[in-house]
Design a protein around this motif. Structure first.
Motif, PDB file in Angstrom:
ATOM      1  N   ALA A 172       0.835  -1.193   0.000  1.00  0.00           N
ATOM      2  CA  ALA A 172       0.000   0.000   0.000  1.00  0.00           C
ATOM      3  C   ALA A 172       0.873   1.247   0.000  1.00  0.00           C
ATOM      4  O   ALA A 172       1.892   1.306   0.702  1.00  0.00           O
ATOM      5  CB  ALA A 172      -0.920   0.003   1.219  1.00  0.00           C
ATOM      6  N   LEU A 173       0.473   2.240  -0.782  1.00  0.00           N
ATOM      7  CA  LEU A 173       1.219   3.491  -0.895  1.00  0.00           C
ATOM      8  C   LEU A 173       0.332   4.667  -0.499  1.00  0.00           C
ATOM      9  O   LEU A 173      -0.860   4.687  -0.817  1.00  0.00           O
ATOM     10  CB  LEU A 173       1.697   3.713  -2.334  1.00  0.00           C
ATOM     11  CG  LEU A 173       2.542   2.625  -2.990  1.00  0.00           C
ATOM     12  CD1 LEU A 173       2.829   2.998  -4.443  1.00  0.00           C
ATOM     13  CD2 LEU A 173       3.845   2.419  -2.224  1.00  0.00           C
ATOM     14  N   LEU A 174       0.933   5.632   0.179  1.00  0.00           N
ATOM     15  CA  LEU A 174       0.298   6.928   0.398  1.00  0.00           C
ATOM     16  C   LEU A 174       1.123   7.949  -0.357  1.00  0.00           C
ATOM     17  O   LEU A 174       2.343   8.048  -0.160  1.00  0.00           O
ATOM     18  CB  LEU A 174       0.242   7.276   1.883  1.00  0.00           C
ATOM     19  CG  LEU A 174      -0.405   8.631   2.208  1.00  0.00           C
ATOM     20  CD1 LEU A 174      -1.892   8.618   1.858  1.00  0.00           C
ATOM     21  CD2 LEU A 174      -0.201   9.006   3.674  1.00  0.00           C
ATOM     22  N   LEU A 175       0.478   8.705  -1.230  1.00  0.00           N
ATOM     23  CA  LEU A 175       1.169   9.665  -2.082  1.00  0.00           C
ATOM     24  C   LEU A 175       0.731  11.083  -1.731  1.00  0.00           C
ATOM     25  O   LEU A 175      -0.442  11.331  -1.424  1.00  0.00           O
ATOM     26  CB  LEU A 175       0.875   9.392  -3.557  1.00  0.00           C
ATOM     27  CG  LEU A 175       1.354   8.071  -4.160  1.00  0.00           C
ATOM     28  CD1 LEU A 175       0.392   6.928  -3.813  1.00  0.00           C
ATOM     29  CD2 LEU A 175       1.470   8.166  -5.665  1.00  0.00           C
ATOM     30  N   LEU A 176       1.673  11.995  -1.770  1.00  0.00           N
ATOM     31  CA  LEU A 176       1.401  13.421  -1.544  1.00  0.00           C
ATOM     32  C   LEU A 176       2.148  14.210  -2.608  1.00  0.00           C
ATOM     33  O   LEU A 176       3.353  14.021  -2.799  1.00  0.00           O
ATOM     34  CB  LEU A 176       1.873  13.851  -0.152  1.00  0.00           C
ATOM     35  CG  LEU A 176       1.808  15.358   0.167  1.00  0.00           C
ATOM     36  CD1 LEU A 176       0.363  15.851   0.165  1.00  0.00           C
ATOM     37  CD2 LEU A 176       2.470  15.661   1.510  1.00  0.00           C
ATOM     38  N   GLY A 177       1.438  15.063  -3.314  1.00  0.00           N
ATOM     39  CA  GLY A 177       2.108  15.872  -4.332  1.00  0.00           C
ATOM     40  C   GLY A 177       1.463  17.220  -4.482  1.00  0.00           C
ATOM     41  O   GLY A 177       0.291  17.425  -4.153  1.00  0.00           O
ATOM     42  N   GLY A 178       2.250  18.176  -4.980  1.00  0.00           N
ATOM     43  CA  GLY A 178       1.712  19.498  -5.233  1.00  0.00           C
ATOM     44  C   GLY A 178       2.764  20.574  -5.167  1.00  0.00           C
ATOM     45  O   GLY A 178       3.956  20.324  -5.350  1.00  0.00           O
ATOM     46  N   ALA A 258       0.373  28.736 -12.290  1.00  0.00           N
ATOM     47  CA  ALA A 258      -0.869  28.546 -13.047  1.00  0.00           C
ATOM     48  C   ALA A 258      -1.314  27.082 -13.090  1.00  0.00           C
ATOM     49  O   ALA A 258      -2.484  26.794 -13.365  1.00  0.00           O
ATOM     50  CB  ALA A 258      -0.703  29.070 -14.472  1.00  0.00           C
ATOM     51  N   ALA A 259      -0.405  26.145 -12.827  1.00  0.00           N
ATOM     52  CA  ALA A 259      -0.740  24.713 -12.875  1.00  0.00           C
ATOM     53  C   ALA A 259      -0.020  23.999 -11.737  1.00  0.00           C
ATOM     54  O   ALA A 259       0.946  23.267 -11.957  1.00  0.00           O
ATOM     55  CB  ALA A 259      -0.350  24.125 -14.230  1.00  0.00           C
ATOM     56  N   PRO A 260      -0.466  24.191 -10.502  1.00  0.00           N
ATOM     57  CA  PRO A 260       0.291  23.690  -9.345  1.00  0.00           C
ATOM     58  C   PRO A 260       0.070  22.222  -9.011  1.00  0.00           C
ATOM     59  O   PRO A 260       0.811  21.660  -8.212  1.00  0.00           O
ATOM     60  CB  PRO A 260      -0.224  24.569  -8.200  1.00  0.00           C
ATOM     61  CG  PRO A 260      -1.641  24.878  -8.591  1.00  0.00           C
ATOM     62  CD  PRO A 260      -1.616  25.017 -10.084  1.00  0.00           C
ATOM     63  N   ARG A 261      -0.937  21.586  -9.588  1.00  0.00           N
ATOM     64  CA  ARG A 261      -1.257  20.216  -9.211  1.00  0.00           C
ATOM     65  C   ARG A 261      -0.249  19.214  -9.781  1.00  0.00           C
ATOM     66  O   ARG A 261       0.312  19.414 -10.855  1.00  0.00           O
ATOM     67  CB  ARG A 261      -2.636  19.841  -9.735  1.00  0.00           C
ATOM     68  CG  ARG A 261      -3.753  20.668  -9.135  1.00  0.00           C
ATOM     69  CD  ARG A 261      -4.012  20.271  -7.703  1.00  0.00           C
ATOM     70  NE  ARG A 261      -5.086  21.071  -7.125  1.00  0.00           N
ATOM     71  CZ  ARG A 261      -5.451  21.040  -5.868  1.00  0.00           C
ATOM     72  NH1 ARG A 261      -4.827  20.221  -5.031  1.00  0.00           N
ATOM     73  NH2 ARG A 261      -6.404  21.797  -5.410  1.00  0.00           N
ATOM     74  N   ILE A 262      -0.011  18.136  -9.039  1.00  0.00           N
ATOM     75  CA  ILE A 262       0.793  17.017  -9.500  1.00  0.00           C
ATOM     76  C   ILE A 262      -0.111  15.785  -9.530  1.00  0.00           C
ATOM     77  O   ILE A 262      -0.747  15.442  -8.535  1.00  0.00           O
ATOM     78  CB  ILE A 262       1.990  16.738  -8.563  1.00  0.00           C
ATOM     79  CG1 ILE A 262       2.849  17.997  -8.389  1.00  0.00           C
ATOM     80  CG2 ILE A 262       2.825  15.583  -9.117  1.00  0.00           C
ATOM     81  CD1 ILE A 262       3.548  18.463  -9.631  1.00  0.00           C
ATOM     82  N   ARG A 263      -0.183  15.124 -10.680  1.00  0.00           N
ATOM     83  CA  ARG A 263      -1.075  13.984 -10.825  1.00  0.00           C
ATOM     84  C   ARG A 263      -0.510  12.736 -10.138  1.00  0.00           C
ATOM     85  O   ARG A 263       0.685  12.610  -9.937  1.00  0.00           O
ATOM     86  CB  ARG A 263      -1.297  13.675 -12.309  1.00  0.00           C
ATOM     87  CG  ARG A 263      -1.862  14.826 -13.138  1.00  0.00           C
ATOM     88  CD  ARG A 263      -1.984  14.380 -14.583  1.00  0.00           C
ATOM     89  NE  ARG A 263      -0.714  13.858 -15.087  1.00  0.00           N
ATOM     90  CZ  ARG A 263      -0.602  13.049 -16.142  1.00  0.00           C
ATOM     91  NH1 ARG A 263      -1.683  12.655 -16.794  1.00  0.00           N
ATOM     92  NH2 ARG A 263       0.599  12.629 -16.528  1.00  0.00           N
ATOM     93  N   ARG A 264      -1.410  11.822  -9.798  1.00  0.00           N
ATOM     94  CA  ARG A 264      -0.993  10.543  -9.222  1.00  0.00           C
ATOM     95  C   ARG A 264       0.011   9.836 -10.139  1.00  0.00           C
ATOM     96  O   ARG A 264       1.009   9.274  -9.679  1.00  0.00           O
ATOM     97  CB  ARG A 264      -2.217   9.646  -9.021  1.00  0.00           C
ATOM     98  CG  ARG A 264      -1.925   8.322  -8.323  1.00  0.00           C
ATOM     99  CD  ARG A 264      -3.024   7.282  -8.618  1.00  0.00           C
ATOM    100  NE  ARG A 264      -4.348   7.855  -8.512  1.00  0.00           N
ATOM    101  CZ  ARG A 264      -5.139   7.742  -7.454  1.00  0.00           C
ATOM    102  NH1 ARG A 264      -4.728   7.082  -6.403  1.00  0.00           N
ATOM    103  NH2 ARG A 264      -6.336   8.277  -7.468  1.00  0.00           N
ATOM    104  N   GLU A 265      -0.255   9.870 -11.455  1.00  0.00           N
ATOM    105  CA  GLU A 265       0.628   9.208 -12.408  1.00  0.00           C
ATOM    106  C   GLU A 265       2.032   9.797 -12.373  1.00  0.00           C
ATOM    107  O   GLU A 265       3.034   9.080 -12.515  1.00  0.00           O
ATOM    108  CB  GLU A 265       0.051   9.294 -13.824  1.00  0.00           C
ATOM    109  CG  GLU A 265      -1.247   8.544 -14.038  1.00  0.00           C
ATOM    110  CD  GLU A 265      -2.482   9.263 -13.495  1.00  0.00           C
ATOM    111  OE1 GLU A 265      -3.562   8.660 -13.491  1.00  0.00           O
ATOM    112  OE2 GLU A 265      -2.348  10.445 -13.073  1.00  0.00           O
ATOM    113  N   ASP A 266       2.138  11.106 -12.181  1.00  0.00           N
ATOM    114  CA  ASP A 266       3.451  11.756 -12.125  1.00  0.00           C
ATOM    115  C   ASP A 266       4.198  11.378 -10.855  1.00  0.00           C
ATOM    116  O   ASP A 266       5.428  11.260 -10.859  1.00  0.00           O
ATOM    117  CB  ASP A 266       3.295  13.276 -12.212  1.00  0.00           C
ATOM    118  CG  ASP A 266       2.815  13.734 -13.573  1.00  0.00           C
ATOM    119  OD1 ASP A 266       3.330  13.205 -14.574  1.00  0.00           O
ATOM    120  OD2 ASP A 266       1.923  14.590 -13.633  1.00  0.00           O
TER     121      ASP A 266
END
Length: 286
Positions: A172-178, A258-266
């Motif tokens: 199991a993984l917990l991911l945090l991005g942004g 302007a595009a701060p989100r990081i996708r799960r795939e990234d």
């Protein structure tokens, strides 16, 4: 092209803390005086799009839900759908973010040893050794947002973060991005701009919901690389009144703010361009 000495090197630090940052920062060193102007915005982040940004405090990040249905992930069967099952690891990760990026005033004026001790105190146990290696390797700016003398932050940081569930090889993984961004000011010239950190964390979870290990990738944007080198790792924003500094700030606003989100795939892709740095957003130093 003449080879440059990278100020931020991509590494696999014992497989635990992978730091990737902006490589080969900045020719065109030096800070130019910028005349104060009534047309200069006092806080470039004051009116960011709230649909893209979640908040301004650590509590805002902790309150975000974990995205992804646990029932669809076999590795999450023991942990279940309750976000509370991973509350301890979420607190550990956000405590690190608070110490590293959200408390620049607490680090201001500290010598290198004191700053290092303060960051170390907020670092999870599984990152202690690799953090030490990164700091010794001249990469303190990746894990300690500390402005050089003559610069200050404006207001509070802008935060655009996402938590995700994931799994890999039965774990199991917990991911945090942004993105974490600060408005910054040259206290001499009154020029303003932004410094932004993009980050991606992937934590391997044990059956009890605690993290056994984790990786983190970090990139910095809006930086004057020559100033960083001259200041021994203290952050110098690109706020000069020349084309190179203006272009770095504009690129940071256009491509990061302007595009701060990081996708799960990234987050799951070690080669993702979203976390590989962007020379255009920094003044690079040969």
């Amino acid at each position: 092209m003449t080879p440059r000495r990278p100020l931020v090197r991509r590494r696999d630090l014992a497989g635990l803390l992978a730091a990737s940052g902006t490589a080969a920062l900045a020719a065109g060193c030096g800070r130019s005086r910028v005349p104060t102007s009534d047309e200069v915005p006092r806080d470039p982040l004051a009116t960011v799009d709230e649909a893209r940004w979640d908040g301004r405090t650590l509590a805002d990040v902790r309150a975000l839900p974990v995205t992804g249905t646990a029932a669809d992930l076999e590795a999450w069967a023991d942990l279940g759908p309750d976000d509370g099952a991973v509350a301890p690891v979420r607190h550990a990760l956000t405590d690190f973010l608070a110490g590293a990026y959200l408390s620049p005033d607490a680090l201001q004026g500290l010598d290198d040893a004191a700053a290092r001790a303060q960051i170390t105190a907020a670092t999870p146990s599984y990152w202690q050794d690799v953090l030490r290696q990164a700091w010794d390797g001249g990469e303190r700016h990746l894990y300690a947002f500390t402005l050089a003398e003559g610069f200050a932050t404006i207001g509070r940081p802008a935060l655009a973060m996402d938590w995700f569930r994931g799994q890999r090889d039965g774990t199991a993984l917990l991911l945090l991005g942004g993105t974490l961004a600060w408005s910054v000011l040259d206290t001499d010239t009154h020029a303003v701009g932004v410094i932004a950190y993009r980050l991606g964390v992937v934590a391997d979870l044990r059956p009890d919901g605690l993290a056994s290990t984790a990786t983190i990738r970090v990139t910095i944007h809006g930086l004057d690389g020559c100033g960083l080198r001259e200041q021994g790792g203290l952050v110098v924003p690109a706020l000069g009144d020349d084309a190179e500094h203006r272009a770095a700030q504009q690129a940071t606003m256009d491509t990061v703010i302007a595009a701060p989100r990081i996708r799960r795939e990234d987050l799951l892709d070690p080669a993702s361009a979203a976390l590989s740095g962007d020379d255009a957003t920094n003044v690079i130093c040969g």
